[in-house]
Design an enzyme around this catalytic site. Structure first.
Site, PDB file in Angstrom:
ATOM      1  N   ASP A  23      45.439  40.337  26.042  1.00  0.00           N
ATOM      2  CA  ASP A  23      44.878  38.771  26.060  1.00  0.00           C
ATOM      3  C   ASP A  23      45.318  38.971  24.467  1.00  0.00           C
ATOM      4  O   ASP A  23      44.631  39.709  23.783  1.00  0.00           O
ATOM      5  CB  ASP A  23      43.814  37.897  26.785  1.00  0.00           C
ATOM      6  CG  ASP A  23      43.190  37.431  26.853  1.00  0.00           C
ATOM      7  OD1 ASP A  23      44.219  36.169  26.221  1.00  0.00           O
ATOM      8  OD2 ASP A  23      42.334  36.832  27.386  1.00  0.00           O
ATOM      9  N   HIS A  40      54.810  37.127  22.699  1.00  0.00           N
ATOM     10  CA  HIS A  40      54.264  38.109  24.038  1.00  0.00           C
ATOM     11  C   HIS A  40      55.312  39.119  23.576  1.00  0.00           C
ATOM     12  O   HIS A  40      55.141  40.619  23.646  1.00  0.00           O
ATOM     13  CB  HIS A  40      54.975  37.313  24.791  1.00  0.00           C
ATOM     14  CG  HIS A  40      53.864  36.367  25.968  1.00  0.00           C
ATOM     15  ND1 HIS A  40      52.426  36.205  25.602  1.00  0.00           N
ATOM     16  CD2 HIS A  40      54.630  34.917  25.612  1.00  0.00           C
ATOM     17  CE1 HIS A  40      52.244  35.206  26.504  1.00  0.00           C
ATOM     18  NE2 HIS A  40      53.217  34.470  26.138  1.00  0.00           N
ATOM     19  N   LEU A 134      51.287  61.082  33.924  1.00  0.00           N
ATOM     20  CA  LEU A 134      51.137  59.494  33.642  1.00  0.00           C
ATOM     21  C   LEU A 134      51.479  58.664  34.776  1.00  0.00           C
ATOM     22  O   LEU A 134      53.048  58.634  34.904  1.00  0.00           O
ATOM     23  CB  LEU A 134      50.869  58.768  32.016  1.00  0.00           C
ATOM     24  CG  LEU A 134      50.524  57.691  31.852  1.00  0.00           C
ATOM     25  CD1 LEU A 134      49.210  57.147  31.921  1.00  0.00           C
ATOM     26  CD2 LEU A 134      50.894  57.111  31.170  1.00  0.00           C
TER      27      LEU A 134
HETATM   28  C1  FPP Z   1      48.054  37.239  27.391  1.00  0.00           C
HETATM   29  O1  FPP Z   1      47.981  36.830  26.392  1.00  0.00           O
HETATM   30  C2  FPP Z   1      49.037  38.166  27.568  1.00  0.00           C
HETATM   31  C3  FPP Z   1      50.127  37.703  28.851  1.00  0.00           C
HETATM   32  C4  FPP Z   1      49.464  36.321  29.962  1.00  0.00           C
HETATM   33  C5  FPP Z   1      51.336  38.182  28.731  1.00  0.00           C
HETATM   34  C6  FPP Z   1      50.926  40.071  28.220  1.00  0.00           C
HETATM   35  C7  FPP Z   1      52.797  40.491  28.453  1.00  0.00           C
HETATM   36  C8  FPP Z   1      52.651  41.336  27.755  1.00  0.00           C
HETATM   37  C9  FPP Z   1      52.199  41.798  27.015  1.00  0.00           C
HETATM   38  C10 FPP Z   1      54.636  41.237  27.684  1.00  0.00           C
HETATM   39  C11 FPP Z   1      55.166  41.782  28.966  1.00  0.00           C
HETATM   40  C12 FPP Z   1      54.152  42.979  28.972  1.00  0.00           C
HETATM   41  C13 FPP Z   1      55.147  44.439  29.661  1.00  0.00           C
HETATM   42  C14 FPP Z   1      54.322  45.250  30.980  1.00  0.00           C
HETATM   43  C15 FPP Z   1      56.547  44.946  29.977  1.00  0.00           C
HETATM   44  P1  FPP Z   1      47.861  35.166  26.206  1.00  0.00           P
HETATM   45  O2  FPP Z   1      49.365  33.692  26.902  1.00  0.00           O
HETATM   46  O3  FPP Z   1      47.168  34.566  27.768  1.00  0.00           O
HETATM   47  O4  FPP Z   1      48.081  35.065  24.914  1.00  0.00           O
HETATM   48  P2  FPP Z   1      46.374  33.570  24.491  1.00  0.00           P
HETATM   49  O5  FPP Z   1      44.979  33.752  25.330  1.00  0.00           O
HETATM   50  O6  FPP Z   1      46.135  33.670  22.775  1.00  0.00           O
HETATM   51  O7  FPP Z   1      46.617  32.296  25.352  1.00  0.00           O
END
Ligand code: FPP
Length: 250
Positions: A23, A40, A134
């Site tokens: 997050d 992201h 893994l």
């Molecule tokens: C939460 O941050 C994150 C996500 C909803 C997506 C996580 C995805 C990635 C790290 C990239 C793709 C992953 C892989 C495994 C290939 P948020 O957007 O909710 O952050 P915020 O709460 O600060 O707005």
């Protein structure tokens, strides 16, 4: 000389399965005056670092909450960008995962993913099926409540277990995670203290570690800190401390 933090990790007390709620990508981007998608994209670097770090430490299972069932309701541009990042990750990393003996696995309502993403996901899982060092599980279009509902539907529709024979063990066999060990450690980045519909059944006795570090800043040393913290805890599984300590000396 400053000792490496990692040298304090007890290899005999490693968590068998670490699960992570990644997050803070949006907040990381906002702080830098960038758009959410850049957050992201930066988060992908952390994914690579953590998978490598977990493998180097000797962890056998890692699960990343990459896209929730509720994330489909985000703005269309962000959903598309996340799907594209995922597709690129799978395309680029597929061979590397296989070379590094990392098996790719996925949980969630995978049929809801766009066809091209679903295809490369299936191909990568197939390509790494023999890998053993893994297991990297991606939770995609995943929701804990959805998983439980899907399990109940399967049990009700195949009629193999009569209601009075249902117990925790055979119910678990209907969850997406049926082939995974119980998570020992759950890490959530960015300081939020909630489960966000993640592994509601599986987290019953999992140790929870929340760090203020935003996901794009998370690296192996943060994983090491979480593991060291985990190794100091006494897991009681509903018993008293005395009972647990007596059991440990037997
Ligand atoms: C939460 O941050 C994150 C996500 C909803 C997506 C996580 C995805 C990635 C790290 C990239 C793709 C992953 C892989 C495994 C290939 P948020 O957007 O909710 O952050 P915020 O709460 O600060 O707005």
């Amino acid at each position: 000389m400053k000792e490496k933090l990692e040298s304090y990790v007890d290899p005999k007390k490693l968590p068998a399965h670490v699960v992570i709620i990644m997050d803070g990508n949006g907040r990381w981007a906002k702080k830098k005056n960038l758009d959410r998608i850049s957050g992201h994209r930066e988060g992908m670097k952390s994914v690579r670092a953590v998978v490598k770090g977990a493998k180097d430490l000797g962890i056998k299972h890692i699960t990343l909450y990459a896209f929730s069932a509720q994330n489909w309701s985000r703005p269309k541009g962000e959903v598309n960008a996340l799907m594209e990042l995922l597709r690129q990750y799978l395309l680029k990393e597929g061979d590397k995962l296989s070379e590094n003996d990392v098996r790719l696995n996925a949980i969630g309502r995978l049929h809801e993913l766009p066809e091209d993403v679903h295809k490369v996901l299936t191909q990568t899982m197939e390509k790494t099926r023999h890998c053993r060092d893994l297991t990297l599980t991606l939770a995609l279009s995943y929701g804990g409540r959805e998983e439980i509902v899907d399990a109940v539907k399967k049990i009700a529709s195949n009629g193999k277990i009569s209601p009075n024979k249902i117990n925790q063990s055979n119910f678990s066999d209907y969850l997406y995670t049926k082939d995974l060990p119980e998570p020992d450690l759950m890490i959530r980045t960015s300081g939020e203290m909630r489960l966000s519909n993640f592994m509601l059944w599986q987290l019953a006795y999992t140790e929870i570690y929340v760090t203020k570090t935003l996901w794009p800043n998370f690296r192996k040393r943060h994983l090491v800190k979480a593991i060291l913290n985990y190794q100091k805890r006494e897991r009681r599984f509903g018993l008293t401390g005395e009972q647990v300590r007596a059991r440990d000396v037997i």
